[in-house]
Write an enzyme that holds these catalytic residues in place. Structure first.
Site, PDB file in Angstrom:
ATOM      1  N   MET A   1       0.848  -1.202   0.000  1.00 25.19           N
ATOM      2  CA  MET A   1       0.000   0.000   0.000  1.00 25.19           C
ATOM      3  C   MET A   1       0.881   1.249   0.000  1.00 25.19           C
ATOM      4  O   MET A   1       0.421   2.344   0.327  1.00 25.19           O
ATOM      5  CB  MET A   1      -0.936  -0.014   1.212  1.00 25.19           C
ATOM      6  CG  MET A   1      -1.896  -1.213   1.162  1.00 25.19           C
ATOM      7  SD  MET A   1      -3.454  -0.948   2.013  1.00 25.19           S
ATOM      8  CE  MET A   1      -2.891  -0.685   3.677  1.00 25.19           C
ATOM      9  N   GLY A   2       2.153   1.080  -0.368  1.00 19.32           N
ATOM     10  CA  GLY A   2       3.046   2.230  -0.463  1.00 19.32           C
ATOM     11  C   GLY A   2       3.584   2.669   0.879  1.00 19.32           C
ATOM     12  O   GLY A   2       3.542   1.914   1.855  1.00 19.32           O
ATOM     13  N   ASN A   3       4.131   3.892   0.902  1.00 25.21           N
ATOM     14  CA  ASN A   3       4.833   4.408   2.071  1.00 25.21           C
ATOM     15  C   ASN A   3       5.910   3.387   2.477  1.00 25.21           C
ATOM     16  O   ASN A   3       5.955   2.912   3.609  1.00 25.21           O
ATOM     17  CB  ASN A   3       3.876   4.708   3.227  1.00 25.21           C
ATOM     18  CG  ASN A   3       4.566   5.513   4.314  1.00 25.21           C
ATOM     19  OD1 ASN A   3       4.602   5.128   5.465  1.00 25.21           O
ATOM     20  ND2 ASN A   3       5.147   6.622   3.951  1.00 25.21           N
TER      21      ASN A   3
ATOM     22  N   HIS B   1       9.381  -3.323   3.582  1.00 23.82           N
ATOM     23  CA  HIS B   1       8.971  -3.580   2.197  1.00 23.82           C
ATOM     24  C   HIS B   1      10.178  -3.929   1.323  1.00 23.82           C
ATOM     25  O   HIS B   1      10.111  -4.808   0.473  1.00 23.82           O
ATOM     26  CB  HIS B   1       8.300  -2.338   1.595  1.00 23.82           C
ATOM     27  CG  HIS B   1       7.016  -1.955   2.250  1.00 23.82           C
ATOM     28  ND1 HIS B   1       6.882  -0.822   3.012  1.00 23.82           N
ATOM     29  CD2 HIS B   1       5.798  -2.551   2.254  1.00 23.82           C
ATOM     30  CE1 HIS B   1       5.641  -0.723   3.444  1.00 23.82           C
ATOM     31  NE2 HIS B   1       4.964  -1.762   3.015  1.00 23.82           N
TER      32      HIS B   1
ATOM     33  N   GLN C   1     -10.329  -2.728   2.267  1.00 21.37           N
ATOM     34  CA  GLN C   1      -9.839  -3.408   3.464  1.00 21.37           C
ATOM     35  C   GLN C   1      -9.844  -2.505   4.695  1.00 21.37           C
ATOM     36  O   GLN C   1      -9.399  -2.921   5.761  1.00 21.37           O
ATOM     37  CB  GLN C   1      -8.458  -4.023   3.229  1.00 21.37           C
ATOM     38  CG  GLN C   1      -7.309  -3.036   3.070  1.00 21.37           C
ATOM     39  CD  GLN C   1      -6.035  -3.745   2.655  1.00 21.37           C
ATOM     40  OE1 GLN C   1      -5.837  -4.124   1.501  1.00 21.37           O
ATOM     41  NE2 GLN C   1      -5.112  -3.955   3.600  1.00 21.37           N
TER      42      GLN C   1
ATOM     43  N   GLN D   1      -2.881 -12.399   7.685  1.00 24.87           N
ATOM     44  CA  GLN D   1      -3.112 -12.069   6.274  1.00 24.87           C
ATOM     45  C   GLN D   1      -2.466 -13.126   5.377  1.00 24.87           C
ATOM     46  O   GLN D   1      -3.058 -13.587   4.394  1.00 24.87           O
ATOM     47  CB  GLN D   1      -2.522 -10.692   5.967  1.00 24.87           C
ATOM     48  CG  GLN D   1      -2.414 -10.367   4.482  1.00 24.87           C
ATOM     49  CD  GLN D   1      -1.975  -8.930   4.236  1.00 24.87           C
ATOM     50  OE1 GLN D   1      -2.773  -8.012   4.384  1.00 24.87           O
ATOM     51  NE2 GLN D   1      -0.733  -8.719   3.858  1.00 24.87           N
TER      52      GLN D   1
ATOM     53  N   SER E   1       4.000   1.293   8.346  1.00 25.06           N
ATOM     54  CA  SER E   1       3.664   2.647   7.898  1.00 25.06           C
ATOM     55  C   SER E   1       2.889   3.380   8.983  1.00 25.06           C
ATOM     56  O   SER E   1       2.893   4.609   9.036  1.00 25.06           O
ATOM     57  CB  SER E   1       2.822   2.583   6.630  1.00 25.06           C
ATOM     58  OG  SER E   1       3.541   1.886   5.643  1.00 25.06           O
ATOM     59  N   ARG E   2       2.211   2.638   9.849  1.00 24.82           N
ATOM     60  CA  ARG E   2       1.394   3.291  10.887  1.00 24.82           C
ATOM     61  C   ARG E   2       2.241   3.818  12.038  1.00 24.82           C
ATOM     62  O   ARG E   2       1.734   4.596  12.850  1.00 24.82           O
ATOM     63  CB  ARG E   2       0.310   2.332  11.389  1.00 24.82           C
ATOM     64  CG  ARG E   2      -0.730   2.034  10.308  1.00 24.82           C
ATOM     65  CD  ARG E   2      -1.943   1.298  10.824  1.00 24.82           C
ATOM     66  NE  ARG E   2      -3.014   1.332   9.841  1.00 24.82           N
ATOM     67  CZ  ARG E   2      -3.329   0.335   8.998  1.00 24.82           C
ATOM     68  NH1 ARG E   2      -2.654  -0.792   9.027  1.00 24.82           N
ATOM     69  NH2 ARG E   2      -4.325   0.466   8.133  1.00 24.82           N
TER      70      ARG E   2
HETATM   71  O1  PAF Z   1      -0.129  -5.950   3.485  1.00 28.13           O
HETATM   72  C1  PAF Z   1      -0.533  -4.981   2.806  1.00 28.13           C
HETATM   73  O2  PAF Z   1       0.143  -3.961   2.651  1.00 28.13           O
HETATM   74  C2  PAF Z   1      -1.900  -5.057   2.171  1.00 28.13           C
HETATM   75  O3  PAF Z   1      -2.806  -5.699   2.990  1.00 28.13           O
HETATM   76  C3  PAF Z   1      -1.890  -5.696   0.772  1.00 28.13           C
HETATM   77  C4  PAF Z   1      -1.442  -7.158   0.820  1.00 28.13           C
HETATM   78  C5  PAF Z   1      -0.950  -4.914  -0.138  1.00 28.13           C
HETATM   79  C6  PAF Z   1      -3.289  -5.661   0.161  1.00 28.13           C
HETATM   80  O4  PAF Z   1      -3.757  -4.366   0.022  1.00 28.13           O
END
Ligand code: PAF
Length: 282
Positions: free
Chosen positions: A34-36, A41, A65, A159, A192-193
């Site tokens: 989701m970037g940032n 990452h 989500q 997840q 990111s949070r």
């Molecule tokens: O883990 C995340 O950043 C998100 O849940 C994902 C897997 C990119 C789905 O939006």
């Protein structure tokens, strides 16, 4: 000298970019984000590069989500910085779609993917519908990119299990990999949070990892599960965090633990309005 990472935003441009690689038989990895982007990452990207000739990173803050009242609108969007980081880490293609590309029929009419059972417990119980949104967007990304490999972070432990079940049940020929959690020097899992935390909250947030460590020690010493979980919640609350859950579960399916199967300790806690999760395999 940094080289610009090629970027595409729609399905046709994505197909065109992937076509040449596929024609040459090159394996393609996808790192959905989701970037940032932070070091966590980039570690996914490094793992992806070891398993495929080409790495695609998607950046999409997925509205489905997030629940009502969650941080969708203020979630950090830092595409220019993300792009520079991706160039440094050898990404071959950035896919940064608009909402209309991911959900062409609109959010209400979109086909949804639901993984029963695993989606309802722990994070799913605290955030109803969250995993439907995750499974739905990842399914769409998989169909668009058709990767051979996809890489996810282990911080989002549940997840990964949800997505693994989705991929197995729908018989997608995609290998799913996880990379270990990347932590700050004081143990806080990168997220990111974390940027929502003020200085005082940031200092207290390291108690989450410390608590997971104590849970593991107690489990190894043979303490009963109920006691380990209660002590963990108290430790978090004593440090000024609101404990949503601090539990021990079967590491494979999050069912109640037994001493015979691998176990995982999982925590979700709030500092003010910021919700953080973390876990430690035992
Ligand atoms: O883990 C995340 O950043 C998100 O849940 C994902 C897997 C990119 C789905 O939006």
């Amino acid at each position: 000298m940094s080289v610009e990472v090629p970027g595409v935003a729609d399905a046709a441009a994505l197909r065109a970019a992937l076509g040449g690689w596929r024609a040459r038989g090159e394996r393609v990895a996808l790192v959905p984000t989701m970037g940032n982007l932070h070091a966590g990452h980039f570690s996914l990207l490094d793992l992806a590069r070891n398993h495929a000739a080409r790495v695609v990173v998607s950046v999409f803050v997925n509205p489905t989500q997030f629940g009502p009242g969650e941080d969708f609108s203020r979630y950090p969007r830092t595409l220019a910085e993300d792009r520079a980081g991706l160039a440094r880490h050898g990404c071959d293609l950035l896919f940064a779609p608009a909402v209309e590309t991911m959900y062409p029929l609109g959010l209400d009419a979109a086909v949804r993917v639901h993984v029963p059972g695993l989606s309802e417990v722990l994070e799913g119980a605290q955030r109803p519908g969250h995993f439907d949104g995750v499974a739905t967007v990842v399914a769409r990304l998989f169909n668009l990119v058709q990767p051979d490999v996809a890489v996810f972070g282990r911080k989002d432990y549940q997840q990964f299990l949800v997505l693994q079940r989705m991929v197995r049940d729908l018989a997608w020929p995609i290998e799913l990999l996880t990379a270990p959690i990347v932590r700050e020097p004081d143990g806080l899992a990168m997220s990111s949070r974390n940027r929502y935390l003020d200085a005082d909250q940031r200092a207290r947030a390291s108690v989450i990892h410390a608590t997971l460590g104590r849970m593991r020690e107690s489990l190894v010493a043979g303490a009963p599960y109920g006691e380990v979980e209660a002590a963990a919640c108290s430790q978090l609350e004593d440090a000024g965090l609101a404990c949503e859950y601090a539990v021990v579960r079967n590491a494979r399916d999050l069912s109640l633990p037994t001493d015979a199967a691998p176990r995982v300790a999982l925590i979700a806690a709030r500092l003010g309005s910021t919700r953080l999760i973390d876990n430690l395999e035992v």
